[in-house]
Design a protein around this motif. Structure first.
Motif, PDB file in Angstrom:
ATOM      1  N   ALA A 287       0.821  -1.218   0.000  1.00 45.01           N
ATOM      2  CA  ALA A 287       0.000   0.000   0.000  1.00 45.01           C
ATOM      3  C   ALA A 287       0.852   1.264   0.000  1.00 45.01           C
ATOM      4  O   ALA A 287       1.817   1.380   0.759  1.00 45.01           O
ATOM      5  CB  ALA A 287      -0.911  -0.006   1.236  1.00 45.01           C
ATOM      6  N   ALA A 288       0.484   2.204  -0.855  1.00 45.85           N
ATOM      7  CA  ALA A 288       1.080   3.545  -0.901  1.00 45.85           C
ATOM      8  C   ALA A 288       2.588   3.538  -1.163  1.00 45.85           C
ATOM      9  O   ALA A 288       3.312   4.430  -0.715  1.00 45.85           O
ATOM     10  CB  ALA A 288       0.767   4.329   0.379  1.00 45.85           C
TER      11      ALA A 288
ATOM     12  N   TYR B 143     -10.939  -3.689  -6.533  1.00 47.36           N
ATOM     13  CA  TYR B 143     -11.185  -4.252  -5.200  1.00 47.36           C
ATOM     14  C   TYR B 143     -11.815  -3.211  -4.277  1.00 47.36           C
ATOM     15  O   TYR B 143     -12.672  -3.543  -3.447  1.00 47.36           O
ATOM     16  CB  TYR B 143      -9.879  -4.806  -4.616  1.00 47.36           C
ATOM     17  N   ARG B 144     -11.389  -1.948  -4.421  1.00 44.05           N
ATOM     18  CA  ARG B 144     -12.010  -0.886  -3.612  1.00 44.05           C
ATOM     19  C   ARG B 144     -13.486  -0.728  -3.964  1.00 44.05           C
ATOM     20  O   ARG B 144     -14.328  -0.532  -3.076  1.00 44.05           O
ATOM     21  CB  ARG B 144     -11.262   0.439  -3.828  1.00 44.05           C
TER      22      ARG B 144
ATOM     23  N   ARG C  67      -1.326  -5.928  -6.859  1.00 43.08           N
ATOM     24  CA  ARG C  67      -0.586  -6.812  -5.960  1.00 43.08           C
ATOM     25  C   ARG C  67      -0.113  -8.080  -6.667  1.00 43.08           C
ATOM     26  O   ARG C  67       0.903  -8.657  -6.285  1.00 43.08           O
ATOM     27  CB  ARG C  67      -1.476  -7.246  -4.773  1.00 43.08           C
ATOM     28  N   ASP C  68      -0.897  -8.521  -7.663  1.00 45.33           N
ATOM     29  CA  ASP C  68      -0.655  -9.832  -8.288  1.00 45.33           C
ATOM     30  C   ASP C  68      -0.530  -9.716  -9.802  1.00 45.33           C
ATOM     31  O   ASP C  68      -0.770 -10.688 -10.510  1.00 45.33           O
ATOM     32  CB  ASP C  68      -1.820 -10.781  -7.954  1.00 45.33           C
TER      33      ASP C  68
ATOM     34  N   ARG D 227      -2.474 -14.050   2.550  1.00 41.39           N
ATOM     35  CA  ARG D 227      -3.596 -14.782   1.959  1.00 41.39           C
ATOM     36  C   ARG D 227      -3.081 -15.899   1.057  1.00 41.39           C
ATOM     37  O   ARG D 227      -1.963 -15.845   0.540  1.00 41.39           O
ATOM     38  CB  ARG D 227      -4.517 -13.824   1.193  1.00 41.39           C
TER      39      ARG D 227
ATOM     40  N   ARG E  83     -11.687 -12.702  -6.680  1.00 46.00           N
ATOM     41  CA  ARG E  83     -10.511 -12.451  -7.516  1.00 46.00           C
ATOM     42  C   ARG E  83     -10.735 -13.002  -8.930  1.00 46.00           C
ATOM     43  O   ARG E  83     -10.439 -12.331  -9.921  1.00 46.00           O
ATOM     44  CB  ARG E  83      -9.250 -13.071  -6.902  1.00 46.00           C
TER      45      ARG E  83
ATOM     46  N   LYS F  86       3.049   3.019  -6.488  1.00 43.87           N
ATOM     47  CA  LYS F  86       2.701   2.283  -7.718  1.00 43.87           C
ATOM     48  C   LYS F  86       1.916   3.153  -8.697  1.00 43.87           C
ATOM     49  O   LYS F  86       2.215   3.181  -9.884  1.00 43.87           O
ATOM     50  CB  LYS F  86       1.850   1.034  -7.382  1.00 43.87           C
TER      51      LYS F  86
ATOM     52  N   ASP G   1      -2.658  -8.941   2.805  1.00 41.96           N
ATOM     53  CA  ASP G   1      -2.318  -9.170   1.392  1.00 41.96           C
ATOM     54  C   ASP G   1      -1.180 -10.192   1.257  1.00 41.96           C
ATOM     55  O   ASP G   1      -1.180 -11.009   0.330  1.00 41.96           O
ATOM     56  CB  ASP G   1      -1.913  -7.853   0.715  1.00 41.96           C
TER      57      ASP G   1
ATOM     58  N   ARG H 133      -3.426  -4.055   6.069  1.00 40.33           N
ATOM     59  CA  ARG H 133      -3.629  -4.527   4.689  1.00 40.33           C
ATOM     60  C   ARG H 133      -2.415  -5.283   4.175  1.00 40.33           C
ATOM     61  O   ARG H 133      -2.542  -6.299   3.501  1.00 40.33           O
ATOM     62  CB  ARG H 133      -3.959  -3.352   3.766  1.00 40.33           C
TER      63      ARG H 133
ATOM     64  N   THR I 282      -5.600  -1.492 -10.649  1.00 39.65           N
ATOM     65  CA  THR I 282      -6.470  -2.638 -10.325  1.00 39.65           C
ATOM     66  C   THR I 282      -6.964  -2.591  -8.884  1.00 39.65           C
ATOM     67  O   THR I 282      -7.956  -3.237  -8.555  1.00 39.65           O
ATOM     68  CB  THR I 282      -5.766  -3.988 -10.586  1.00 39.65           C
TER      69      THR I 282
ATOM     70  N   SER J  49      -9.346  -4.991   1.017  1.00 40.85           N
ATOM     71  CA  SER J  49      -8.378  -6.061   1.289  1.00 40.85           C
ATOM     72  C   SER J  49      -9.076  -7.282   1.877  1.00 40.85           C
ATOM     73  O   SER J  49      -8.591  -8.405   1.733  1.00 40.85           O
ATOM     74  CB  SER J  49      -7.230  -5.563   2.163  1.00 40.85           C
TER      75      SER J  49
ATOM     76  N   ARG K 230       0.817   8.571   2.321  1.00 38.33           N
ATOM     77  CA  ARG K 230      -0.631   8.410   2.154  1.00 38.33           C
ATOM     78  C   ARG K 230      -1.386   9.434   3.003  1.00 38.33           C
ATOM     79  O   ARG K 230      -2.381  10.027   2.561  1.00 38.33           O
ATOM     80  CB  ARG K 230      -1.025   6.969   2.519  1.00 38.33           C
TER      81      ARG K 230
ATOM     82  N   ALA L  62     -10.592  -9.075  -1.081  1.00 34.00           N
ATOM     83  CA  ALA L  62      -9.517  -9.546  -1.959  1.00 34.00           C
ATOM     84  C   ALA L  62      -8.953 -10.904  -1.530  1.00 34.00           C
ATOM     85  O   ALA L  62      -8.193 -11.522  -2.268  1.00 34.00           O
ATOM     86  CB  ALA L  62      -8.392  -8.518  -2.014  1.00 34.00           C
TER      87      ALA L  62
HETATM   88  O1  CDP Z   1      -3.420   2.382  -3.202  1.00 29.75           O
HETATM   89  P1  CDP Z   1      -3.074   1.257  -2.256  1.00 29.75           P
HETATM   90  O2  CDP Z   1      -1.779   0.617  -2.635  1.00 29.75           O
HETATM   91  O3  CDP Z   1      -3.148   1.655  -0.825  1.00 29.75           O
HETATM   92  O4  CDP Z   1      -4.227   0.151  -2.385  1.00 29.75           O
HETATM   93  P2  CDP Z   1      -4.909  -0.389  -3.716  1.00 29.75           P
HETATM   94  O5  CDP Z   1      -3.892  -0.706  -4.726  1.00 29.75           O
HETATM   95  O6  CDP Z   1      -6.005   0.536  -4.108  1.00 29.75           O
HETATM   96  O7  CDP Z   1      -5.534  -1.782  -3.236  1.00 29.75           O
HETATM   97  C1  CDP Z   1      -6.520  -1.890  -2.214  1.00 29.75           C
HETATM   98  C2  CDP Z   1      -6.559  -3.331  -1.765  1.00 29.75           C
HETATM   99  O8  CDP Z   1      -7.035  -4.126  -2.857  1.00 29.75           O
HETATM  100  C3  CDP Z   1      -5.219  -3.927  -1.398  1.00 29.75           C
HETATM  101  O9  CDP Z   1      -4.884  -3.757  -0.027  1.00 29.75           O
HETATM  102  C4  CDP Z   1      -5.407  -5.413  -1.760  1.00 29.75           C
HETATM  103  O10 CDP Z   1      -5.980  -6.136  -0.707  1.00 29.75           O
HETATM  104  C5  CDP Z   1      -6.389  -5.376  -2.906  1.00 29.75           C
HETATM  105  N1  CDP Z   1      -5.757  -5.606  -4.213  1.00 29.75           N
HETATM  106  C6  CDP Z   1      -5.463  -6.908  -4.585  1.00 29.75           C
HETATM  107  O11 CDP Z   1      -5.674  -7.832  -3.792  1.00 29.75           O
HETATM  108  N2  CDP Z   1      -4.971  -7.180  -5.817  1.00 29.75           N
HETATM  109  C7  CDP Z   1      -4.719  -6.189  -6.684  1.00 29.75           C
HETATM  110  N3  CDP Z   1      -4.235  -6.494  -7.898  1.00 29.75           N
HETATM  111  C8  CDP Z   1      -4.964  -4.849  -6.319  1.00 29.75           C
HETATM  112  C9  CDP Z   1      -5.474  -4.577  -5.065  1.00 29.75           C
END
Ligand code: CDP
Ligand code: CDP
Length: 202
Positions: free
Chosen positions: A11-12, A37-38, A108-109, A165, A86, A15, A162, A158, A33, A77, A135, A80
């Motif tokens: 997170a933050a 999930y949000r 994330r993936d 899991r 997913r 990216k 993440d 988170r 992406t 999260s 953030r 997710a």
């Molecule tokens: O912006 P930030 O990095 O804080 O969070 P985000 O990228 O908006 O993602 C929010 C949540 O969605 C993450 O904490 C993951 O649990 C989930 N996520 C995921 O599982 N797989 C992804 N490809 C993107 C987000």
């Protein structure tokens, strides 16, 4: 021409900032992406079933600052973790990645599951303290009035969920380039990423 850039990290980490700049520089499309999930998490907070929410997402669901709150991030999260949620989001992401003209996807993936054959994979990191501070500044600049401790708690909770899991956990792909931005300005991190993508394009 198809060209895919996969950008993952906690997170933050930066990216989105890096993805937007890389996409603008090379004329690629960008998909955050995390917004998918949000958007599912936000619907679940309104009582919708997670899988139904994931199966019925519309472009309009991905808009708005309400998706940026720590509450929605936590809900994201949690949904997710669910393999069915997913799976419901995979086809959209892969179609986006395969578009003509190049694409950057961040999440994330992306490098480990969604686009295992991506032309470039970056894994962006920074210390949790650094990420929470960034953030906090970002959200409070939008007038959210948050406390550092709460933002740090969101980020750490988170990250743990993440990473731990079973399905598509947060981890660098074997062929990802690691980019630690703890001591880099956003501009410096962007310059590194652009150089890496430029080298891969040949
Ligand atoms: O912006 P930030 O990095 O804080 O969070 P985000 O990228 O908006 O993602 C929010 C949540 O969605 C993450 O904490 C993951 O649990 C989930 N996520 C995921 O599982 N797989 C992804 N490809 C993107 C987000
Ligand atoms: O997408 P992700 O959640 O990984 O992070 P982001 O939204 O791109 O970055 C979070 C905040 O950190 C933004 O306000 C960026 O401008 C800032 N940032 C920074 O100060 N230095 C960096 N090297 C990268 C991002």
């Amino acid at each position: 021409m198809m060209f895919t850039v996969a950008i993952d990290g906690p997170a933050a980490a930066g990216k989105g900032t890096i993805s937007k700049a890389v996409a603008a520089h090379f004329g690629f499309a960008h998909l955050d992406t995390g917004l998918l999930y949000r958007a599912v998490g936000a619907k679940v907070l309104h009582g919708v079933d997670p899988l139904e929410a994931a199966q019925t997402l519309e472009p309009i669901d991905l808009e708005g600052d309400h998706l940026r709150t720590p509450e929605v991030a936590q809900a994201a999260s949690k949904v997710a973790v669910d393999p069915d949620v997913r799976a419901a989001l995979v086809a959209f992401q892969r179609q986006f990645a395969a578009r003509d003209g190049g694409a950057v996807l961040d999440g994330r993936d992306i490098g480990t599951v969604i686009c295992t054959g991506a032309d470039v994979k970056l894994f962006v990191t920074a210390s949790a303290q650094t990420r929470a501070r960034r953030r906090l500044d970002e959200l409070n600049a939008k007038g959210m009035g948050l406390e550092f401790a709460d933002v740090l708690a969101d980020v750490e909770a988170r990250d743990a969920r993440d990473r731990d899991r079973e399905t598509a956990p947060l981890k660098p792909a074997q062929d990802a380039v690691l980019l630690d931005t703890s001591d880099l300005s956003a501009q410096a991190a962007i310059a590194r990423a652009i150089a890496i993508v430029a080298a891969a394009r040949g």
